[in-house]
Write a protein that holds these residues in place. Structure first.
Motif, PDB file in Angstrom:
ATOM      1  N   HIS A   1       0.912  -1.277   0.077  1.00  0.00           N
ATOM      2  CA  HIS A   1      -0.018   0.074  -0.101  1.00  0.00           C
ATOM      3  C   HIS A   1       0.880   1.107  -0.058  1.00  0.00           C
ATOM      4  O   HIS A   1       0.364   2.167  -0.545  1.00  0.00           O
ATOM      5  CB  HIS A   1      -0.816   0.321   1.177  1.00  0.00           C
ATOM      6  N   VAL A   2       1.941   1.109   0.383  1.00  0.00           N
ATOM      7  CA  VAL A   2       2.968   2.250   0.789  1.00  0.00           C
ATOM      8  C   VAL A   2       4.160   1.802   0.262  1.00  0.00           C
ATOM      9  O   VAL A   2       4.710   0.796   0.708  1.00  0.00           O
ATOM     10  CB  VAL A   2       3.043   2.774   2.028  1.00  0.00           C
ATOM     11  N   CYS A   3       4.827   2.469  -0.901  1.00  0.00           N
ATOM     12  CA  CYS A   3       6.181   1.924  -1.409  1.00  0.00           C
ATOM     13  C   CYS A   3       6.869   3.268  -1.553  1.00  0.00           C
ATOM     14  O   CYS A   3       6.650   4.428  -1.799  1.00  0.00           O
ATOM     15  CB  CYS A   3       5.852   1.209  -2.666  1.00  0.00           C
ATOM     16  N   GLY A   4       8.437   3.127  -1.361  1.00  0.00           N
ATOM     17  CA  GLY A   4       9.317   3.956  -1.473  1.00  0.00           C
ATOM     18  C   GLY A   4      10.269   3.512  -2.430  1.00  0.00           C
ATOM     19  O   GLY A   4      10.921   2.556  -2.142  1.00  0.00           O
ATOM     20  N   THR A   5      10.406   3.796  -3.614  1.00  0.00           N
ATOM     21  CA  THR A   5      11.282   3.493  -4.694  1.00  0.00           C
ATOM     22  C   THR A   5      12.407   4.225  -4.927  1.00  0.00           C
ATOM     23  O   THR A   5      12.131   5.500  -5.206  1.00  0.00           O
ATOM     24  CB  THR A   5      10.432   3.110  -5.917  1.00  0.00           C
TER      25      THR A   5
ATOM     26  N   ALA B   1       9.373  -2.281  -0.189  1.00  0.00           N
ATOM     27  CA  ALA B   1       8.035  -2.424  -0.368  1.00  0.00           C
ATOM     28  C   ALA B   1       7.639  -3.059   1.082  1.00  0.00           C
ATOM     29  O   ALA B   1       6.401  -3.543   1.324  1.00  0.00           O
ATOM     30  CB  ALA B   1       7.660  -3.538  -1.280  1.00  0.00           C
ATOM     31  N   ARG B   2       8.312  -2.887   2.070  1.00  0.00           N
ATOM     32  CA  ARG B   2       8.173  -3.275   3.432  1.00  0.00           C
ATOM     33  C   ARG B   2       7.674  -2.048   4.295  1.00  0.00           C
ATOM     34  O   ARG B   2       6.330  -1.607   4.478  1.00  0.00           O
ATOM     35  CB  ARG B   2       9.292  -4.026   4.101  1.00  0.00           C
ATOM     36  N   CYS B   3       8.696  -1.325   4.806  1.00  0.00           N
ATOM     37  CA  CYS B   3       8.073  -0.133   5.661  1.00  0.00           C
ATOM     38  C   CYS B   3       8.997   1.110   5.494  1.00  0.00           C
ATOM     39  O   CYS B   3       9.955   1.519   5.931  1.00  0.00           O
ATOM     40  CB  CYS B   3       8.449  -0.406   7.035  1.00  0.00           C
ATOM     41  N   PRO B   4       8.749   1.424   3.922  1.00  0.00           N
ATOM     42  CA  PRO B   4       9.757   2.570   3.679  1.00  0.00           C
ATOM     43  C   PRO B   4       9.323   3.905   4.682  1.00  0.00           C
ATOM     44  O   PRO B   4       8.431   4.254   4.853  1.00  0.00           O
ATOM     45  CB  PRO B   4       9.183   2.802   2.189  1.00  0.00           C
ATOM     46  N   SER B   5      10.399   4.647   4.832  1.00  0.00           N
ATOM     47  CA  SER B   5      10.633   5.637   5.674  1.00  0.00           C
ATOM     48  C   SER B   5      11.088   6.883   5.049  1.00  0.00           C
ATOM     49  O   SER B   5      11.703   6.711   4.009  1.00  0.00           O
ATOM     50  CB  SER B   5      11.176   5.443   7.140  1.00  0.00           C
ATOM     51  N   GLY B   6      10.997   8.036   5.626  1.00  0.00           N
ATOM     52  CA  GLY B   6      11.480   9.361   4.905  1.00  0.00           C
ATOM     53  C   GLY B   6      10.434  10.316   4.394  1.00  0.00           C
ATOM     54  O   GLY B   6      10.796  11.521   4.306  1.00  0.00           O
TER      55      GLY B   6
ATOM     56  N   PRO C   1      10.709   8.599  -4.416  1.00  0.00           N
ATOM     57  CA  PRO C   1       9.305   8.963  -4.474  1.00  0.00           C
ATOM     58  C   PRO C   1       8.441   8.089  -3.613  1.00  0.00           C
ATOM     59  O   PRO C   1       8.889   6.910  -3.375  1.00  0.00           O
ATOM     60  CB  PRO C   1       8.867   8.913  -5.809  1.00  0.00           C
ATOM     61  N   PHE C   2       7.328   8.559  -3.053  1.00  0.00           N
ATOM     62  CA  PHE C   2       6.292   7.673  -2.366  1.00  0.00           C
ATOM     63  C   PHE C   2       5.089   7.411  -2.878  1.00  0.00           C
ATOM     64  O   PHE C   2       4.515   8.365  -3.612  1.00  0.00           O
ATOM     65  CB  PHE C   2       6.136   8.299  -0.887  1.00  0.00           C
ATOM     66  N   ILE C   3       4.745   6.099  -3.251  1.00  0.00           N
ATOM     67  CA  ILE C   3       3.606   5.555  -3.747  1.00  0.00           C
ATOM     68  C   ILE C   3       2.614   5.177  -2.850  1.00  0.00           C
ATOM     69  O   ILE C   3       2.966   4.262  -2.100  1.00  0.00           O
ATOM     70  CB  ILE C   3       4.064   4.644  -5.023  1.00  0.00           C
ATOM     71  N   LEU C   4       1.328   5.510  -3.102  1.00  0.00           N
ATOM     72  CA  LEU C   4       0.328   4.721  -2.406  1.00  0.00           C
ATOM     73  C   LEU C   4      -0.607   4.053  -3.347  1.00  0.00           C
ATOM     74  O   LEU C   4      -1.083   4.789  -4.351  1.00  0.00           O
ATOM     75  CB  LEU C   4      -0.452   6.070  -1.649  1.00  0.00           C
TER      76      LEU C   4
END
Lengths: 342, 281, 477
Positions: C146-150, C167-172, C434-437
Motif C-alpha cells: 500500500h505504501v512503497c518508496g522506490t 516495499a516493506r516499511c519505507p520511511s522518509g 518517491p512515495f507511492i500509495l
C-alpha cells in the motif's frame, strides 16, 4: 484515549513537577549553605541530607557514594544519570514520555520540554550549574512553570489534560508533604533561630513566603505553616489544594459527581480529601507531624497505584467480559458515542 | 484536452469458474488526434497478459485464467491528450460522387458492406435514400442520417442486447448507443458512405447529461474522400470533438467488443462496470 | 555570486547542462538563490537545523546506547524536476508498483509466473521474506503493497533508473513534508512563480489508503499506526504521520487479540481496530508465528489477519518483492502481468546464485557494487572501487558461502546536484525516493525525498551514514 498514552501523559507531568520541586528545594538550600554561619556549622553531607530525604533517595546515594565528598550529593541530585530522580533524569524521563505521547500534546509543549532537555543534556547545562547554581535551579523552575502555562493555554480540556493535571498535582502533594517532613524529622525544636530558618526555607521552597507573611507577619509557628502548606484551600501548592484538584480530575475522567466515586482510585482520592477537609493543624501536631505525613504518603501512594490499576492495567481484565459479546460492532459504536459526550 | 480515465469491469461468479479466456480492446488508440502518454491494465487474479494488433490496427490484450476463481477484475487507467478533429472546419464541400474516383475504394470495401448486426434491408435503404434526397455532399448527408437516427429513435437501456441487429432496432426504435451506431452504419453504407464502428469514451465536461458518459460509449466514423475519417455520435446528435476518446475501430460491435471472453462453469454471474473520466491538470 | 566557483563534474549535473549553461527550468530559482550571501545562507540553514532539533525532527542513531537523536542534515538548494520529466517518472512508478502487487498476488496464490518459468521458482521460494504460510490467504482488495518508496538514480545521460524498491516499511516521507515547510518558512522568495506542486496532501491520501482496506466498512474505520516504540530510528516519522492523520500511534502492548479480532486498550475499555499501518517488520509482528522473542508484536495478530478481521498495510510477505534478486526480474514481471515494456529502466544486475554471473562477479569485484539481497539502509554493501583489499576478500568469501544472498551491479555514478558545503556550492551525488500509495487508485507524491551524499565523491546517501536531504520540487509546468 490509549491507556498507555494516558500513563505517559501522567508521568510526563509528574516528572516535570518532580524536577521543579527538587530544584526548588536545592535553590533555597544553597542559600542556606551561604548562610551557614547563622545555623550550626554543618558538613556538606549533613547539609544535603534533608534534601536527599525529601526525594527519598538516601539509600541510592549511599550505595553510589559510600564515602561522600563535598559536591557529591549536589551532583547526585542534579546531573547524575545514575540517580533515577536527579533533575536530569526527571527531565529526560519527562521528555521520553512526551515523545511517546507526542501526538497528544501541542507542538509548543513539546518544543519547550525538548529545549529544556537539550540544554540539560548538553555541556552547557553542567557549565551553568557550575558557574551559577542559582540560575540553573531558576531555569528549571521557570521552565516547568512555563510548561504548565503553555499546557493550560494550548491543550484541550479532554482526557489528556485530566491525566496530565493528575500527575502534576499528585506529585506536588507528595513533594510538599515531604518538604514538611524535613521539619517533622528535625530533632531540636528549642533553637528558635534555627526553627525560623528551617520553616522559612520550606516556605520559600514552596513559593509560600509572601502568602504566609501577608497573613501571619514575620513570626513563624508550626501551626500556621501547616495551615498554609498542608490545609489551605486556596494556596496552589498546599497538599489539600493538590488533593482536591486530583479528586476533581479523576471524577472528570469518568464524569462522576462531586462527593461520589465510580472506581477505587476515586474512592481513595475522595477519602483522602475528606480527611484533609476536616483536619486542623493542632490535630496534626498532636498526632505528630512525621507520623501524620507518613499516613498521608501512604494514602497518596495508594491512590497513584489505584490509578495505574484502573486505567492502565484494568483493560486487560475487562477482556473477560467482552469475549461473551455476540458481535463486535456495537462495541466500536458504543465507544464513539461515549467520546462525543465528553 | 488532457483526460484521465479509469475503467473498471468486475465479474462475480456464483460458482467457481475456470478457463476464463478474455480479449480486451481497452487501450486508447494512438493517432494524430489522440496521444496516449500512459496506459495501464490490471487483471486480477494476476495472469500473464499478452498482446497483438488486430486487422483494424487496434491493440488487443488477452489473458486466460486457468485456475478456479469467483471474481475477475479488469481495470484500466489511461491518460489521453486529445485534439479537436474539427478545428479546420468540417469537410463540407466533398460531393457524394468523390468516392467513385477515389483510389481508397477497395480498402474501404469492408466498411461499405453489411457486417454482423449491420444489416440494411430495403426499408433501411429506403429511409436513407429519403434523407439523401435533400443532400449533395457526403459529410452533409452523413450528418443528415445521424439526425434521422437521433430524432426517430429513443434511448432506452435494457430492451436490446449485444446481438440486436440494425433491422430489429429499426423496427423497435428503442435501444442504446450500440444500436444507434449500428443503424447509422447501415444507413450510411446503404448510400455508399464508408462507415465504421468506434468504441470509446465521451467526457461530459459540461455535465450536459451526455449519453454514455458513465460507461464505454460507441459512435460512428464516416470516410470523407481526401479528408479521412470523421466521427458522428448518433446517440447525442453531435460531432465527436476533443472530449471523445477512441479505444478501437472496426466494422461493428462484434469486431471490437471492449471485453469479450469465455469461461467454463455455471453462467450465473454479476457484472459491474464503471468508467470515471476527469480532466488532468 | 555563489554559482561562480561551482564546477559541474563529468556526470549528469542537475543544474548545469552539457554546454555549461544553467538548465532553463532552473533559471528562476538559480537567479534568486544565488543572489544570497553565502554566509547568510549558511546562517539560515544553521537556524533551520536548530529549529528541527527543537521540534524533534530527528532520527535515532543505531548502535548508540544513549539513543542519540540527530537532525537529518538539510541542504537549502532545492532539487527541481520539470513537469514532463516527472510525468514519465510517475507513469513508470505506477506501472512498476502495479506489476509488483500483481506479482505478490500471484506468488501467494497460483504462482503462475513461476510455473511459466518467467522467474525461476527458487528465486522466490528461497527469498528470506517469502512467507509460505500466507499462500492462499486473501488480503483486502487484493493489494499487498500500500505504501512503497522506490529509490531512483540518474545515470550519465540523465536517465532515471530504479535502484531498489522498498516495499516493506519505507520511511522518509516526514522529511519531505518538513523540508517543504522549512523551505517555505526560510526561503519564501524562492518559490516565486515557479509553480511548485504541493506535497501536503500526503497524510490525507495515506489515511484514505488505509480506510480503503478496512474489512469492516463503517463510516470511520479505526486505523492505527503500529510503531516499535520511541527508540526506533524513525519514531519521529511515526508520531508525525499519526498526528497528521489524526489516528492513534500504538505499540504492540497497546493491542490485544480476542477471538481473532484486534482491540486497543483505552482508558474506557477495549476498542476494535480495523486497519493497522504497521511500521514493524514481519518478523516482529506476532511472537506466536514469527520471532518468538519479539517484544514489539501482538500475540495472535497473524490469526486475526488470516481471518480477514483486521487489515495490515503493508501486507505480510511483501519483502519477497523488494528482495534484490527479485529486483532483477521486475522488468520481466511488467511484461508478464501488464503486457507492456517497462517505462523506467533499472540497473543491470548480476545474480551470484547463477553460476556464470557468480564467476563474473568474483572476477570483477573491484569494479562492482555488491549488495546483500535482503538488507536495506546501505548496510551489507561493498562498493568495489572504494573498498580495501581486505573488504573485497571478505565479500568474496561471503559470496562463495551464500551466493543466494548477494547480487552485484556495475557502479552507477548518480547524478550530482549543487549543495551548500562550507558556504560554497559543490556537486554532491543525489538520489530520489518517491512515495507511492496504492489505495483505490495509485497515487505518487509529487517529488519525494532527495537524499544527498554530503561527503565528497560518496555514493552513500543513507541518513544513518552521512547523508542529508533536499526539498524536491516538481514543477507544475
Amino acid at each position: 484515549m490509549l491507556s498507555r498514552v494516558a500513563d505517559h501523559l501522567y508521568w510526563m507531568s509528574r516528572y516535570i513537577e518532580r524536577a521543579e520541586n527538587i530544584a526548588r528545594l536545592m535553590q533555597v538550600s544553597v542559600e542556606l549553605l551561604l548562610d551557614g554561619g547563622r545555623g550550626a556549622a554543618r558538613k556538606d553531607g549533613d547539609y544535603w541530607s534533608p534534601v536527599l530525604a525529601a526525594t527519598a533517595m538516601e539509600d541510592t546515594f549511599h550505595i553510589l557514594y559510600p564515602d561522600p565528598q563535598p559536591g557529591d550529593s549536589s551532583y547526585f541530585l542534579t546531573l547524575d544519570e545514575r540517580n533515577p530522580d536527579s533533575i536530569r533524569s526527571c527531565i529526560r524521563e519527562a521528555r521520553k514520555n512526551a515523545r511517546t505521547a507526542r501526538d497528544q500534546i501541542s507542538d509548543e509543549m513539546w518544543a519547550e520540554l525538548n529545549q529544556l532537555y537539550l540544554l540539560i543534556d548538553s555541556d552547557r547545562g553542567a557549565a551553568l550549574l557550575e558557574a551559577t547554581p542559582q540560575s540553573f535551579f531558576e531555569m528549571i523552575i521557570q521552565s516547568s512553570l512555563l510548561f504548565d502555562g503553555i499546557t493550560s493555554a494550548t491543550l484541550s480540556r479532554t482526557e489528556g489534560w485530566h491525566f496530565l493535571q493528575l500527575g502534576r498535582f499528585l506529585e506536588r502533594a507528595d513533594k510538599t508533604s515531604r518538604f514538611l517532613d524535613i521539619k517533622g524529622q528535625s530533632a531540636d525544636p528549642s533553637d528558635t533561630a534555627l526553627e525560623a530558618l528551617e520553616w522559612g526555607t520550606i516556605l520559600r521552597a514552596c513559593s509560600a513566603q509572601a502568602s504566609y507573611r501577608r497573613v501571619n507577619g514575620t513570626e513563624f509557628s508550626a501551626e500556621r505553616v501547616l495551615d498554609l502548606l498542608l490545609l489551605s484551600t486556596d494556596f496552589p501548592r498546599s497538599v489539600r489544594f493538590c488533593v482536591r484538584m486530583a479528586d476533581e480530575m479523576l471524577r472528570n475522567i469518568t464524569g462522576t459527581l462531586n462527593g461520589r466515586y465510580s472506581n477505587r482510585c476515586e474512592k481513595l482520592a475522595g477519602a483522602l480529601l475528606a480527611r484533609l477537609n476536616f483536619a486542623a493543624a493542632s490535630d496534626v501536631l498532636e498526632r505528630g507531624l512525621h507520623d501524620y505525613i507518613d499516613d498521608l504518603q501512604v494514602a497518596l501512594n495508594e491512590t497513584a497505584h489505584a490509578i495505574f490499576e484502573t486505567y492502565v492495567l484494568i483493560p486487560q481484565d475487562t477482556t473477560q467480559n467482552i469475549i461473551h459479546l455476540p458481535t463486535f460492532d456495537p462495541l466500536g459504536y458504543h465507544y464513539q458515542q461515549q467520546q462525543q459526550q465528553q | 484536452m488532457k483526460l484521465r480515465i479509469i475503467h473498471l469491469t468486475e465479474y462475480r461468479y456464483a460458482h467457481p469458474v475456470h478457463g476464463n479466456f478474455n480479449e480486451l480492446r481497452l487501450s486508447p488508440v494512438q493517432s494524430r488526434w489522440q496521444d496516449v502518454p500512459f496506459f495501464l491494465l490490471r487483471v486480477l487474479p494476476s495472469s500473464r497478459v499478452q498482446r497483438f494488433v488486430d486487422f483494424y490496427g487496434n491493440t488487443v490484450n488477452y489473458f486466460e485464467i486457468e485456475e478456479p476463481h469467483q471474481e475477475l477484475v479488469i481495470e484500466t487507467t489511461s491518460s489521453v491528450n486529445t485534439l479537436d478533429r474539427y478545428t479546420a472546419g468540417e469537410p463540407l464541400a466533398v460531393p457524394l460522387s468523390a468516392l467513385d474516383c477515389s483510389e481508397d475504394q477497395s480498402r474501404l470495401q469492408p466498411f461499405l458492406q453489411p457486417s454482423g448486426p449491420v444489416e440494411f434491408p430495403p426499408e433501411i435503404w429506403r429511409a436513407a435514400v429519403d434523407v439523401r434526397h435533400s443532400h449533395r455532399y457526403s459529410f452533409e448527408l452523413a450528418k443528415g442520417l445521424m439526425e434521422f437516427v437521433f430524432h426517430n429513435c429513443l434511448y432506452l437501456a435494457g430492451v436490446t442486447d449485444v446481438f440486436t441487429t440494425s433491422s430489429q432496432f429499426f423496427h423497435s426504435r428503442q435501444g442504446v448507443c450500440q444500436d444507434f451506431s449500428h443503424l447509422l452504419l447501415a444507413l450510411c453504407r446503404s448510400v455508399q458512405i464508408p462507415a465504421r464502428y468506434v468504441s470509446g469514451y465521451v467526457y461530459d465536461a459540461m455535465r450536459r447529461d451526455l449519453r454514455g458518459a458513465h460507461a464505454s460509449h460507441a459512435w460512428v466514423e464516416v470516410w470523407v474522400p481526401g479528408s479521412g475519417w470523421h466521427g458522428l455520435d448518433p446517440t447525442n446528435n453531435c460531432l465527436t470533438r476533443e472530449h471523445y476518446v477512441v479505444l478501437a475501430v472496426g466494422r461493428d460491435y462484434q469486431d471490437i467488443a471492449p471485453v469479450r471472453g469465455t469461461f467454463w462453469g455455471i453462467a450465473d454471474r454479476a457484472m459491474r462496470v464503471s468508467v470515471h473520466i476527469e480532466e488532468r491538470a | 555570486m555563489l554559482l561562480k566557483p561551482y564546477r559541474p563534474a563529468d556526470l549528469f549535473d542537475e543544474l548545469i547542462d552539457g554546454n555549461g549553461q544553467v538548465r532553463p527550468y532552473y533559471q528562476p530559482v538559480a537567479d534568486r538563490l544565488f543572489q544570497l550571501e553565502p554566509a547568510d545562507l549558511a546562517h539560515k540553514v544553521k537556524n533551520l537545523e536548530l529549529l528541527f532539533l527543537k521540534h524533534g525532527v530527528t532520527f535515532t542513531v543505531y548502535g548508540d546506547e544513549r539513543g542519540t537523536e540527530r537532525v537529518f542534515p538539510f541542504d537549502p538548494v532545492p532539487r527541481l524536476i520539470p513537469a514532463l520529466e516527472w510525468e514519465t517518472v510517475e507513469a513508470g512508478l505506477i506501472q512498476r508498483i502495479t506489476a509488483l502487487n500483481l506479482f505478490l498476488y500471484d506468488v501467494y496464490h497460483e504462482q503462475k509466473i513461476l510455473s511459466d518459468k518467467v522467474i525461476p521458482e527458487e528465486v522466490v521460494l528461497s527469498a528470506a521474506h517469502f512467507r509460505p504460510e500466507f499462500v492462499g490467504i486473501k488480503v483486502p482488495r487484493n493489494t499487498y503493497i500500500h505504501v512503497c518508496g522506490t529509490d531512483l538514480i540518474r545515470d550519465r545521460d540523465g536517465r532515471y533508473l530504479v535502484l531498489e524498491d522498498n516495499a516493506r516499511c519505507p520511511s522518509g516521507v516526514s522529511y519531505v513534508l518538513e523540508n517543504r515547510a522549512a523551505m517555505k518558512r526560510v526561503f519564501p522568495q524562492l518559490f516565486g512563480s515557479s509553480g511548485v506542486r504541493p506535497v501536503d496532501t500526503y497524510p490525507a491520501d495515506l489515511l484514505a489508503t488505509l480506510q480503503y482496506i478496512a474489512p469492516r466498512q463503517t463510516a470511520l474505520p479505526n486505523c492505527v499506526l503500529l510503531t516499535p516504540g520511541v527508540h526506533n530510528s524513525a519514531y519521529f516519522e511515526h508520531s508525525f504521520l499519526a498526528r497528521q492523520m489524526g489516528i492513534e500511534i500504538v505499540e504492540g502492548r497497546d493491542l490485544t487479540v480476542l477471538d481473532e479480532f484486534v482491540f486497543m486498550r483505552t482508558t474506557h475499555g477495549l476498542k476494535q481496530v480495523d486497519v493497522i499501518y504497521r511500521r514493524i517488520d514481519d518478523d516482529f509482528l506476532d511472537p506466536k508465528v514469527f520471532r518468538k522473542d519479539s517484544m514489539l508484536g501482538v500475540p495472535g495478530l497473524v490469526d486475526a489477519v488470516r481471518r480477514g478481521n483486521v487489515a495490515l498495510a503493508n501486507a505480510i510477505g511483501t519483502g519477497v518483492a523488494d528482495d534484490k534478486v527479485t529486483y532483477a526480474y521486475v522488468p520481466d514481471m511488467i511484461r508478464y502481468y501488464l503486457g507492456q515494456e517497462p517505462i523506467l529502466d533499472q540497473v543491470p544486475t548480476f545474480l551470484a546464485w547463477r553460476e556464470e554471473d557468480r564467476k563474473y562477479i568474483l572476477e570483477h569485484l573491484p569494479e562492482l557494487v555488491v549488495k546483500a539481497a535482503n538488507e536495506s539502509g546501505g548496510y551489507g554493501m561493498l562498493i568495489g572501487p572504494m573498498a580495501t583489499k581486505a573488504e573485497i576478500e571478505e565479500f568474496r568469501h561471503r559470496i562463495e558461502a551464500t551466493p543466494r544472498n548477494y547480487i552485484a551491479q556495475p557502479v552507477v555514478y548518480f547524478s550530482q546536484h549543487p549543495t551548500l558545503i562550507d558556504g560554497a556550492l559543490e556537486g554532491r551525488h543525489v538520489d530520489l525516493r518517491p512515495f507511492i500509495l496504492c489505495g483505490e487508485t495509485v497515487k505518487v507524491l509529487p517529488g519525494g525525498l532527495t537524499r544527498v551524499a554530503l561527503k565528497r565523491g560518496s555514493l552513500v546517501v543513507n541518513s544513518s551514514q552521512g547523508g542529508g536531504s533536499k526539498d524536491t520540487w516538481v514543477l507544475s509546468q
